[in-house]
Design a protein around this motif. Structure first.
Motif, PDB file in Angstrom:
ATOM      1  N   GLN A  32       0.827  -1.207   0.000  1.00 10.06           N
ATOM      2  CA  GLN A  32       0.000   0.000   0.000  1.00 10.06           C
ATOM      3  C   GLN A  32       0.866   1.263   0.000  1.00 10.06           C
ATOM      4  N   PHE A  33       1.854   1.314   0.879  1.00 13.77           N
ATOM      5  CA  PHE A  33       2.726   2.483   0.970  1.00 13.77           C
ATOM      6  C   PHE A  33       3.472   2.717  -0.346  1.00 13.77           C
ATOM      7  N   VAL A  34       4.003   1.637  -0.937  1.00 11.16           N
ATOM      8  CA  VAL A  34       4.769   1.759  -2.180  1.00 11.16           C
ATOM      9  C   VAL A  34       3.877   2.242  -3.316  1.00 11.16           C
ATOM     10  N   VAL A  35       2.685   1.648  -3.434  1.00 12.16           N
ATOM     11  CA  VAL A  35       1.778   2.027  -4.521  1.00 12.16           C
ATOM     12  C   VAL A  35       1.309   3.467  -4.354  1.00 12.16           C
ATOM     13  N   ILE A  36       1.004   3.883  -3.126  1.00 12.48           N
ATOM     14  CA  ILE A  36       0.593   5.272  -2.891  1.00 12.48           C
ATOM     15  C   ILE A  36       1.714   6.230  -3.283  1.00 12.48           C
ATOM     16  N   LEU A  37       2.948   5.868  -2.937  1.00 15.00           N
ATOM     17  CA  LEU A  37       4.097   6.705  -3.288  1.00 15.00           C
ATOM     18  C   LEU A  37       4.249   6.816  -4.795  1.00 15.00           C
ATOM     19  N   GLY A 200      -2.328   5.404  20.126  1.00 14.05           N
ATOM     20  CA  GLY A 200      -1.063   5.214  20.825  1.00 14.05           C
ATOM     21  C   GLY A 200      -0.133   4.272  20.085  1.00 14.05           C
ATOM     22  N   LEU A 201      -0.678   3.189  19.554  1.00 12.38           N
ATOM     23  CA  LEU A 201       0.139   2.228  18.810  1.00 12.38           C
ATOM     24  C   LEU A 201       0.761   2.863  17.564  1.00 12.38           C
ATOM     25  N   ASN A 202      -0.015   3.670  16.850  1.00 13.76           N
ATOM     26  CA  ASN A 202       0.495   4.287  15.630  1.00 13.76           C
ATOM     27  C   ASN A 202       1.495   5.401  15.920  1.00 13.76           C
ATOM     28  N   ILE A 203       1.345   6.062  17.065  1.00 13.55           N
ATOM     29  CA  ILE A 203       2.355   7.037  17.474  1.00 13.55           C
ATOM     30  C   ILE A 203       3.680   6.326  17.737  1.00 13.55           C
ATOM     31  N   LEU A 204       3.603   5.193  18.434  1.00  8.89           N
ATOM     32  CA  LEU A 204       4.813   4.406  18.678  1.00  8.89           C
ATOM     33  C   LEU A 204       5.412   3.896  17.367  1.00  8.89           C
ATOM     34  N   GLY A 205       4.537   3.478  16.437  1.00  9.48           N
ATOM     35  CA  GLY A 205       5.011   3.015  15.142  1.00  9.48           C
ATOM     36  C   GLY A 205       5.722   4.109  14.376  1.00  9.48           C
ATOM     37  N   ALA A 206       5.190   5.337  14.447  1.00  5.17           N
ATOM     38  CA  ALA A 206       5.821   6.468  13.767  1.00  5.17           C
ATOM     39  C   ALA A 206       7.138   6.833  14.420  1.00  5.17           C
ATOM     40  N   MET A 207       7.213   6.683  15.734  1.00 11.27           N
ATOM     41  CA  MET A 207       8.452   6.998  16.448  1.00 11.27           C
ATOM     42  C   MET A 207       9.574   6.029  16.090  1.00 11.27           C
ATOM     43  N   ALA A 208       9.216   4.825  15.686  1.00  8.86           N
ATOM     44  CA  ALA A 208      10.225   3.832  15.290  1.00  8.86           C
ATOM     45  C   ALA A 208      10.616   4.051  13.832  1.00  8.86           C
ATOM     46  N   PHE A 210       9.108   5.330  11.536  1.00 11.53           N
ATOM     47  CA  PHE A 210       7.952   5.050  10.685  1.00 11.53           C
ATOM     48  C   PHE A 210       7.892   3.601  10.200  1.00 11.53           C
ATOM     49  N   ILE A 211       8.938   2.836  10.448  1.00  3.31           N
ATOM     50  CA  ILE A 211       8.922   1.427  10.033  1.00  3.31           C
ATOM     51  C   ILE A 211       7.873   0.651  10.811  1.00  3.31           C
ATOM     52  N   GLY A 212       7.674   1.036  12.073  1.00  3.44           N
ATOM     53  CA  GLY A 212       6.686   0.361  12.902  1.00  3.44           C
ATOM     54  C   GLY A 212       5.276   0.472  12.365  1.00  3.44           C
ATOM     55  N   LEU A 213       5.018   1.492  11.520  1.00  4.60           N
ATOM     56  CA  LEU A 213       3.680   1.657  10.936  1.00  4.60           C
ATOM     57  C   LEU A 213       3.315   0.501  10.017  1.00  4.60           C
ATOM     58  N   LEU A 214       4.326  -0.195   9.490  1.00  2.00           N
ATOM     59  CA  LEU A 214       4.052  -1.362   8.643  1.00  2.00           C
ATOM     60  C   LEU A 214       3.257  -2.415   9.404  1.00  2.00           C
ATOM     61  N   PHE A 215       3.413  -2.424  10.733  1.00  2.00           N
ATOM     62  CA  PHE A 215       2.641  -3.356  11.557  1.00  2.00           C
ATOM     63  C   PHE A 215       1.449  -2.674  12.230  1.00  2.00           C
ATOM     64  N   THR A 216       1.657  -1.488  12.790  1.00  2.00           N
ATOM     65  CA  THR A 216       0.593  -0.865  13.594  1.00  2.00           C
ATOM     66  C   THR A 216      -0.604  -0.433  12.754  1.00  2.00           C
ATOM     67  N   VAL A 217      -0.380  -0.029  11.499  1.00  2.00           N
ATOM     68  CA  VAL A 217      -1.509   0.387  10.654  1.00  2.00           C
ATOM     69  C   VAL A 217      -2.463  -0.772  10.370  1.00  2.00           C
ATOM     70  N   PRO A 218      -1.974  -1.924   9.848  1.00  2.80           N
ATOM     71  CA  PRO A 218      -2.911  -3.033   9.632  1.00  2.80           C
ATOM     72  C   PRO A 218      -3.428  -3.630  10.944  1.00  2.80           C
ATOM     73  N   PHE A 219      -2.607  -3.590  11.986  1.00  2.00           N
ATOM     74  CA  PHE A 219      -3.060  -4.104  13.280  1.00  2.00           C
ATOM     75  C   PHE A 219      -4.219  -3.270  13.811  1.00  2.00           C
ATOM     76  N   SER A 220      -4.223  -1.979  13.500  1.00  5.21           N
ATOM     77  CA  SER A 220      -5.328  -1.110  13.908  1.00  5.21           C
ATOM     78  C   SER A 220      -6.630  -1.561  13.265  1.00  5.21           C
ATOM     79  N   SER A 221      -6.574  -1.860  11.968  1.00 12.53           N
ATOM     80  CA  SER A 221      -7.771  -2.359  11.276  1.00 12.53           C
ATOM     81  C   SER A 221      -8.193  -3.713  11.828  1.00 12.53           C
ATOM     82  N   LEU A 222      -7.216  -4.555  12.143  1.00  9.25           N
ATOM     83  CA  LEU A 222      -7.512  -5.870  12.702  1.00  9.25           C
ATOM     84  C   LEU A 222      -8.245  -5.748  14.034  1.00  9.25           C
ATOM     85  N   ILE A 223      -7.855  -4.793  14.871  1.00  9.97           N
ATOM     86  CA  ILE A 223      -8.528  -4.578  16.152  1.00  9.97           C
ATOM     87  C   ILE A 223     -10.006  -4.280  15.927  1.00  9.97           C
TER      88      ILE A 223
END
Length: 248
Positions: A32-37, A200-208, A210-223
């Motif tokens: 998703q990130f690559v295609v959007i870019l 909170g999870l996505n803030i932590l993902g961005a702090m890492a 932004f690599i952490g967003l690869l997990f926290t973004v889909p995990f947010s939808s999963l929740i």
């Protein structure tokens, strides 16, 4: 309701699913990130990014892509929840009508929010015409930000399951809005807490980096998907008429 459910239960089930399907979650988001870019770069090169028309065209195309990608993601997740085994290629192909219904829902919600924000802003600035609106950090603007945040947050929570109903029960645009409104009734603060955790999870993902967003973004939808399934499954037979009417 047949039995209560909790944020801990939802988070635990989401985490267990994520551990078993980690590469599906990360892979989807990376693509998703690559295609959007790529799309953004191509559209900027073709139309430029300064004119209003160019910005509108870019937003429409990106919104369509987001709708189709979101539907594909939810299709795969729902199948993995309901069935054992690895997803197959057809599972990743988004259903055209479901994606269009999702686009229509986003358009309807967007129009409603713009209308509400316009009314709130007009009333506020009519009563405070001397405020300097060029400085967004002006403390005198904080009340309007809060007044806008309240309806945006409320509608976001009450309509957070529209895509779940569109994908899972093949509901139409207006039907999914009604169903999400019904399902979230009486659960506002529980879902609000889930959104706070997601933030909170996505803030932590961005702090890492932004690599952490690869997990926290889909995990947010999963929740939200897990919360939806637990709430739908928790309805009594009489209440299921409202939630499951698309199946009849």
């Amino acid at each position: 309701m047949n039995k209560p459910f909790s944020v801990n239960e939802i988070m635990s089930e989401a985490w267990n699913f994520a551990k078993n399907n980690i590469w599906i979650l990360i892979g989807f988001t990376a693509v998703q990130f690559v295609v959007i870019l790529i799309i953004t770069s191509l559209l900027t090169g073709m139309f430029g990014g300064e004119s209003t028309v160019a910005v509108l065209i870019q937003n429409v195309i990106l919104s369509l892509f987001d709708a189709f990608f979101t539907v594909a993601f939810y299709q795969v997740i729902f199948k993995q929840i309901d069935e054992e085994g690895e997803p197959e290629f057809p599972d990743f192909v988004p259903n055209f009508m479901k994606a269009l219904n999702f686009v229509l829902v986003k358009l309807i919600i967007g129009i409603i929010l713009v209308f509400l924000i316009g009314i709130i802003s007009s009333i506020f600035f009519m009563n405070t015409p001397d405020i300097d609106t060029t400085d967004v950090l002006n403390p005198r603007l904080w009340p309007i930000f809060l007044l806008i945040a309240i309806p945006v947050t409320y509608f976001t929570i009450r309509l957070c399951f529209v895509v779940c109903f569109i994908v899972d029960q093949e509901s139409g645009a207006s039907e999914s809005i009604s169903q999400s409104w019904t399902l979230t009734k009486g659960h506002f603060w529980l879902i609000f807490l889930l959104f706070a955790i997601i933030l909170g999870l996505n803030i932590l993902g961005a702090m890492a980096l932004f690599i952490g967003l690869l997990f926290t973004v889909p995990f947010s939808s999963l929740i939200l998907i897990i919360a939806y399934r637990q709430m739908v499954n928790n309805y009594t037979d009489e209440e299921e008429i409202l939630i499951g009417k698309s199946e009849s």
